[in-house]
Write a protein that holds these residues in place. Structure first.
Motif, PDB file in Angstrom:
ATOM      1  N   ASN A  60       0.874  -0.981   0.148  1.00 54.44           N
ATOM      2  CA  ASN A  60       0.024  -0.150  -0.017  1.00 54.44           C
ATOM      3  C   ASN A  60       0.848   1.060  -0.219  1.00 54.44           C
ATOM      4  O   ASN A  60       0.379   2.206  -0.782  1.00 54.44           O
TER       5      ASN A  60
ATOM      6  N   HIS B 176       2.143   1.937  -3.091  1.00 56.18           N
ATOM      7  CA  HIS B 176       1.057   2.020  -4.221  1.00 56.18           C
ATOM      8  C   HIS B 176       1.019   0.999  -5.230  1.00 56.18           C
ATOM      9  O   HIS B 176       0.895   0.937  -6.422  1.00 56.18           O
TER      10      HIS B 176
ATOM     11  N   TYR C 133      -5.383   2.319  -6.585  1.00 56.02           N
ATOM     12  CA  TYR C 133      -4.338   3.319  -6.830  1.00 56.02           C
ATOM     13  C   TYR C 133      -4.187   3.657  -8.380  1.00 56.02           C
ATOM     14  O   TYR C 133      -4.009   4.704  -8.941  1.00 56.02           O
TER      15      TYR C 133
ATOM     16  N   SER D  33      -1.916   6.280   2.828  1.00 56.95           N
ATOM     17  CA  SER D  33      -1.995   4.780   2.276  1.00 56.95           C
ATOM     18  C   SER D  33      -1.764   3.573   3.111  1.00 56.95           C
ATOM     19  O   SER D  33      -2.036   2.574   3.088  1.00 56.95           O
TER      20      SER D  33
END
Length: 399
Positions: free
Chosen positions: A37, A40, A343, A359
């Motif tokens: 995360n 991304h 994303y 994120s």
């Protein structure tokens, strides 16, 4: 009656599930989803730092550095170790029934390749395809002696290609390390992540993305490291080192791993002050980082095993990860689908709106949602959706 007795005997003569392995899988996949995360999902596009408040830039850096220190190169290492461990359990269960599992495992690896390609549609840096290719080392080595396996794993851990390159540079300062050219491949995936439709992104991910990912794994020593961890996981299963009575051995390993980690990481940080040749520096970093990540992984595994077997309150907390670990493949693939949708351009396209801190919070939400789903699912089923499908297809046509 004879057939029933044989069936009962075969059912008894098999390994019981080692639940602490599921806990470790849960820890590994949790680390992976958090790392993916903040990256991304291999799409390194973020909001402009100049437009963010100073405190947010600080938390972004703190979270990035902390997560990579704790899980970078370690979560995948645990995952690879347990892949070899699971192979041993399956292989040995079949041996106790008088069956040879090796051919069936080759079929299982082919199925894993297909699952990896499905995952690759969404996520360029998935590792299941690499596992399906490197996994053949388990078939090739599973009948070797434990001593031979440890020697072979040690050779792989010492990154033979990096050692060769270092030696070649020492003999000839003009020697250039060969690397697979991947800039155009990564450029193609970035372009699709930024502006492509789902179908355009999927096509590029499946070809350019997979080639770039495998080339990156080769250039960064992940192929040899993964093979070594597969073998070590198999040895751990063979020797029973996941069981409670072997905790003293893990304690000794941790006592060695901690000073080695500090020494190797410290040496790696010092190298730029003493090595001017970039190729030499890169190869030395590859070797040292592979080794100190292994040391840190040992500390994580030893710590989890100690807490699981020797504490009550912490064990109860760790046991909450068991359903998550048992559904590790389902969680790994589903987080790729969710993350790419959040994303990438084909989905919500939030890559340039969510910074690292945001994120990270998204990663926590995904983890908690997956954990809740796993706890509900495992109350009704013995396997996760991906795991159950993989198992059924593995034994298709078996008598």
């Amino acid at each position: 009656m004879k057939e029933e007795a044989t069936a009962v005997s075969n059912e008894i003569r098999r390994h019981k599930r080692v639940v602490v392995a599921d806990v470790l899988r849960g820890v590994a996949v949790m680390g992976i989803v958090l790392l993916h995360n903040i990256e991304h999902f291999n799409f390194y596009s973020f909001p402009d730092k100049a437009l963010q408040p100073a405190w947010l830039n600080f938390t972004d850096k703190a979270i990035w550095d902390s997560l990579f220190f704790a899980f970078g190169g370690k979560a995948y290492a645990i995952f690879a170790l347990l892949f070899g461990f699971s192979f041993f359990i399956q292989d040995d269960n079949q041996k106790m029934k008088g069956n040879d599992f090796r051919a069936r495992f080759c079929w299982r690896l082919l199925l894993l390749f297909v699952i990896g390609c499905i995952d690759a549609v969404f996520f360029t840096a998935e590792i299941l395809v690499m596992y399906s290719l490197v996994g053949i080392v388990l078939v090739a080595t599973c009948r070797l002696t434990t001593r031979t396996l440890l020697i072979l794993a040690s050779i792989f851990l010492l990154q033979p290609m990096a050692l060769f390159n270092i030696g070649a540079i020492l003999l000839n300062s003009d020697f250039e390390v060969m690397k697979v050219p991947t800039s155009e491949l990564w450029g193609a995936t970035f372009a699709m992540q930024s502006g492509g439709s789902f179908m355009q992104t999927a096509v590029v991910n499946l070809w350019e993305g997979q080639l770039a990912s495998l080339a990156w794994a080769w250039d960064h020593g992940r192929i040899f490291q993964t093979a070594a961890l597969f073998i070590l996981g198999m040895v751990i299963g063979r020797q029973g080192w996941m069981l409670k009575e072997y905790q003293k051995g893990w304690g000794i390993a941790a006592c060695w791993a901690l000073p080695l980690f500090c020494a190797l990481r410290g040496l790696d940080l010092m190298l730029p002050d003493y090595i001017l040749n970039k190729d030499m520096l890169d190869q030395a970093h590859l070797l040292l980082s592979s080794l100190y990540n292994l040391c840190f992984m040992i500390l994580i595994v030893a710590g989890v095993l100690f807490l699981f077997y020797n504490t009550t309150g912490t064990k109860e907390m760790l046991c909450r990860l068991i359903p998550y670990g048992r559904m590790s493949m389902s969680n790994y693939v589903s987080q790729s689908i969710i993350g790419s949708f959040i994303y990438y351009n084909w989905g919500l396209g939030l890559h340039d709106r969510l910074g690292i801190t945001a994120s990270f919070l998204v990663g926590i939400v995904i983890f908690l949602a997956q954990l809740s789903f796993c706890r509900i699912w495992m109350k009704r089923f013995s396997h996760g959706p991906m795991e159950g499908t993989w198992k059924r297809l593995t034994w298709i046509g078996a008598r």
